[in-house]
Design an enzyme around this catalytic site. Structure first.
Site, PDB file in Angstrom:
ATOM      1  CE  LYS A 113      -5.453  34.517-143.022  1.00  0.00           C
ATOM      2  NZ  LYS A 113      -5.829  36.153-143.214  1.00  0.00           N
ATOM      3  CE  LYS A 195     -12.406  46.200-149.265  1.00  0.00           C
ATOM      4  NZ  LYS A 195     -12.111  44.744-149.920  1.00  0.00           N
ATOM      5  CE  LYS A 198      -8.796  43.464-146.893  1.00  0.00           C
ATOM      6  NZ  LYS A 198      -8.980  43.816-147.887  1.00  0.00           N
TER       7      LYS A 198
END
Ligand code: TRP
Length: 336
Positions: A113, A195, A198
């Protein structure tokens, strides 16, 4: 006999998609009979990354509706919103005194993050795993259905609980990540990149809110190639993915039919036609998604009912949360 307690949090950001369904939600639905389940929308957590809350209220209601449409029964489980359970915030405060700055800074999700939002490295982001630990331990849960990416957070939750128990007395059970192992299905994006969950590319992701023609369009655009060049070829992973999807939503004989065609194909004699496979998959996917979409839409249209169900979930969650806080305050010595 008292059932084991399960807690899991659902992020309110983004629309639910097929990857969420087969990777998580379907397992939640299975758990609701065997465990005492607490499932909640993690709206406090979302403030660490999404300070703009204009969309939040709507997203929270949508996620609740979608979860119920997928089969979570608000009568069987406690389905609630994190911010409706203020007890979580109090436990979070106590856990913050047991969490060390160094370990929080080392957390993989935190470091990610920091890279993604360098201008907003707020303390909430740093203590995200502390809040998650409070979510879980406020219900004294022992099992937490989450993916691999959450295992570090679970380990931290155990550490905080252990430190608490060591310092104030053994009252908190330790929670462990849990899933139906074998049955965890990984769905790739329809473009063959990573994925589905994602995927940045909306065309590669099938959302539970997609209209029928959008579902068809996305599947017809899914990545394929010119077909197998030998009999019994290895399947490229994006073709394997189409078979995985077929296996999830189509009849067994349909899957067998296309598998046989694939295996009997070779260069110059390609029996499998991916166009036909995709057409079949699209129709079966529409059959699968449309009832969920419609149920979710109906629930969202009845906001009063949705909010009543939310309040019922919060009541259940707070009943057990208050018991935990009582024990915690006693243990620390805050019972004046
Ligand atoms: N961190 C989880 C995620 O990113 C969401 C979450 C918040 C959660 N609190 C939780 C999951 C408690 C399980 C238990 O998906």
């Amino acid at each position: 006999m008292q059932k084991e307690v399960v807690v899991s949090g659902i992020r309110p950001t983004g629309f639910l998609h097929l990857g969420n369904y087969f990777g998580a939600l379907r397992n939640y639905v299975r758990m609701q009979d065997d465990y005492q389940c607490y499932f909640f929308v993690a709206n406090w957590h979302s403030l660490t990354t999404h300070p703009d809350t204009r969309e939040l209220q709507k997203s929270v209601l949508r996620v609740l509706a979608e979860n119920m449409a997928c089969g979570l029964d608000p009568e069987k489980v406690a389905l609630y919103v994190q911010s409706d359970v203020p007890e979580i915030a109090e436990l979070y405060l106590y856990f913050n005194m047991l969490a060390y700055k160094g370990e929080l800074e080392k957390t993989v999700t935190f470091k990610d993050k920091v890279r993604q939002q360098p201008d907003n490295v707020n303390a909430g982001l740093l203590t995200y795993p502390v809040l998650q630990a409070a979510d879980i331990i406020i219900q004294r849960a022992v099992k937490v259905p989450v993916g691999k990416d959450q295992e570090q957070h679970l380990e931290m939750a155990r550490n905080f609980a252990e430190r608490f128990n060591y310092r104030y007395g053994d009252i908190l059970p330790l929670p462990y990540a849990f899933n139906y192992g074998e049955d965890l299905i990984r769905i790739m994006g329809l473009d063959g990149n990573g994925k589905m969950s994602k995927s940045e590319n909306q065309m590669a992701t099938l959302y539970l809110a997609d209209e029928d023609d959008v579902i068809r369009k996305k599947i017809m655009k899914a990545k394929t190639d010119q077909g197998p060049a030998t009999v019994h070829s290895d399947m490229p992973d994006f073709i394997q993915n189409l078979f995985t999807l077929l296996g999830l939503v189509s009849q067994a004989d349909v899957v067998d039919h296309f598998k046989t065609q694939f295996n009997n194909s070779s260069a110059g004699n390609c029996v499998i036609r991916y166009g036909d496979l995709k057409k079949q998959l699209a129709e079966d996917m529409v059959q699968f998604i449309s009832p969920i979409r419609e149920k979710a839409a109906a629930l969202q249209a009845d906001e009063k009912k949705l909010k009543d169900l939310m309040a019922m979930g919060a009541d259940k969650a707070r009943t057990r949360a208050k018991e935990t806080l009582y024990l915690v305050r006693q243990a620390i010595g805050l019972n004046y």
